[in-house]
Scaffold this motif. Structure first.
Motif, short mmCIF file in Angstrom:
data_model
loop_
_atom_site.label_atom_id
_atom_site.label_comp_id
_atom_site.label_asym_id
_atom_site.label_seq_id
_atom_site.Cartn_x
_atom_site.Cartn_y
_atom_site.Cartn_z
N UNK A 1 0.83 -1.21 0.00
CA UNK A 1 0.00 0.00 0.00
C UNK A 1 0.86 1.26 0.00
N UNK A 2 1.99 1.22 0.75
CA UNK A 2 2.87 2.38 0.80
C UNK A 2 3.54 2.61 -0.55
N UNK A 3 3.97 1.54 -1.21
CA UNK A 3 4.56 1.66 -2.55
C UNK A 3 3.54 2.24 -3.52
N UNK A 4 2.30 1.76 -3.42
CA UNK A 4 1.23 2.25 -4.29
C UNK A 4 1.00 3.75 -4.05
N UNK A 5 0.93 4.14 -2.76
CA UNK A 5 0.73 5.55 -2.43
C UNK A 5 1.87 6.42 -2.95
N UNK A 6 3.10 5.94 -2.78
CA UNK A 6 4.27 6.74 -3.19
C UNK A 6 4.33 6.86 -4.72
N UNK A 7 4.03 5.77 -5.42
CA UNK A 7 4.03 5.82 -6.88
C UNK A 7 2.99 6.81 -7.39
N UNK A 8 1.81 6.77 -6.76
CA UNK A 8 0.74 7.71 -7.15
C UNK A 8 1.15 9.15 -6.83
N UNK A 9 1.80 9.36 -5.69
CA UNK A 9 2.26 10.70 -5.31
C UNK A 9 3.30 11.22 -6.30
#
Length: 262
Positions: free
Chosen positions: A232-240
């Motif tokens: 989830x953190x990787x997903x959030x960071x990629x989206x950011x």
């Protein structure tokens, strides 16, 4: 002093059996070996009278307690460890023998729910269904190989009944349930596609080795939860990073336009 398989934590699963007589005979085989939990998934013919007749009078309570399910994946969701039986060898199938698998289950069964899955009489379990399993078992035979479903159930139940290990057994914590592991793998597949790590045209091919790895290490529920948090953190960071990049590009274009106007 030895420790044996905790039989109350063992469940036999019959996937799409064709004949009610085989269900009844499987019940009889199970009860002879002290196992009384049975799940039947999408049976072709569920004639209770024929099932009861083959199970015999002494097993009617087990017949009455049979759980019926319509989908194998849903039926296995609450189990911590799943053993799939297969008659076919080769390819990417790594199989063990019934006795070795049963010995391994001794420690696992102490704190975990274990399912032993048997496929259709004519064609067994599909490749997709085998992917739901942590481990595969092959019952070796001579050149003529034509085991009846109930015979295969009896062999596996017999080995589980006889399996034991010297004390003190290794500690085995509660493992992740099948639904927890599958949810994590689905989440991992989606993020690996998004970051272009695996081919979106054939993600199952690329996920095969990762699936094997996570089932082989017998991941605990807490470990699966931690990995899902990382995803989830990787997903959030990629989206950011994507949003920040779009904003910077927009600001660059606007700044360039303002400079040209000057």
């Amino acid at each position: 002093m030895t420790e044996t398989v905790k039989l109350k934590n063992i469940t036999i699963v019959l996937n799409q059996p064709r004949y009610p007589e085989n269900i009844g005979a499987a019940v009889r085989a199970m009860r002879n070996m002290g196992i009384d939990r049975l799940i039947v998934v999408d049976p072709r013919d569920y004639d209770l009278e024929k099932i009861r007749k083959m199970a015999t009078h002494g097993c009617l309570d087990t017949v009455a307690a049979i759980q019926r399910q319509t989908d194998l994946k849903a039926a296995l969701e609450s189990f911590h460890y799943v053993i799939g039986t297969t008659a076919r060898l080769g390819g990417q199938r790594r199989t063990g023998k019934p006795d070795a698998t049963a010995e391994k289950i001794v420690s696992i069964s102490q704190e975990n729910q274990v399912a032993v899955v048997f496929g259709r009489e004519d064609r067994g379990l599909s490749n997709e269904e085998l992917r739901l399993c942590h481990e595969l078992v092959h019952i070796p035979t001579a050149e003529f190989s034509s085991l009846n479903l109930a015979q295969a159930v009896m062999i596996m139940c017999y080995e589980l009944f006889n399996a034991c290990v010297p004390s003190k057994p290794a500690f085995t914590p509660r493992m992740a349930q099948r639904r927890e592991l599958d949810a994590m793998l689905d989440q991992l597949r989606d993020i690996l596609i998004r970051i272009s790590y695996i081919n979106p045209e054939n993600p199952d091919y690329w996920m095969h080795h990762l699936r094997q790895f996570f089932t082989r290490i017998q991941a605990r529920a807490r470990e699966v939860s931690i990995i899902r948090g990382l995803i989830r953190q990787v997903d959030w960071y990629a989206e950011k990073r994507y949003r920040d990049g779009r904003r910077d590009e927009r600001n660059r274009i606007m700044g360039k336009g303002a400079a040209e106007c000057d």
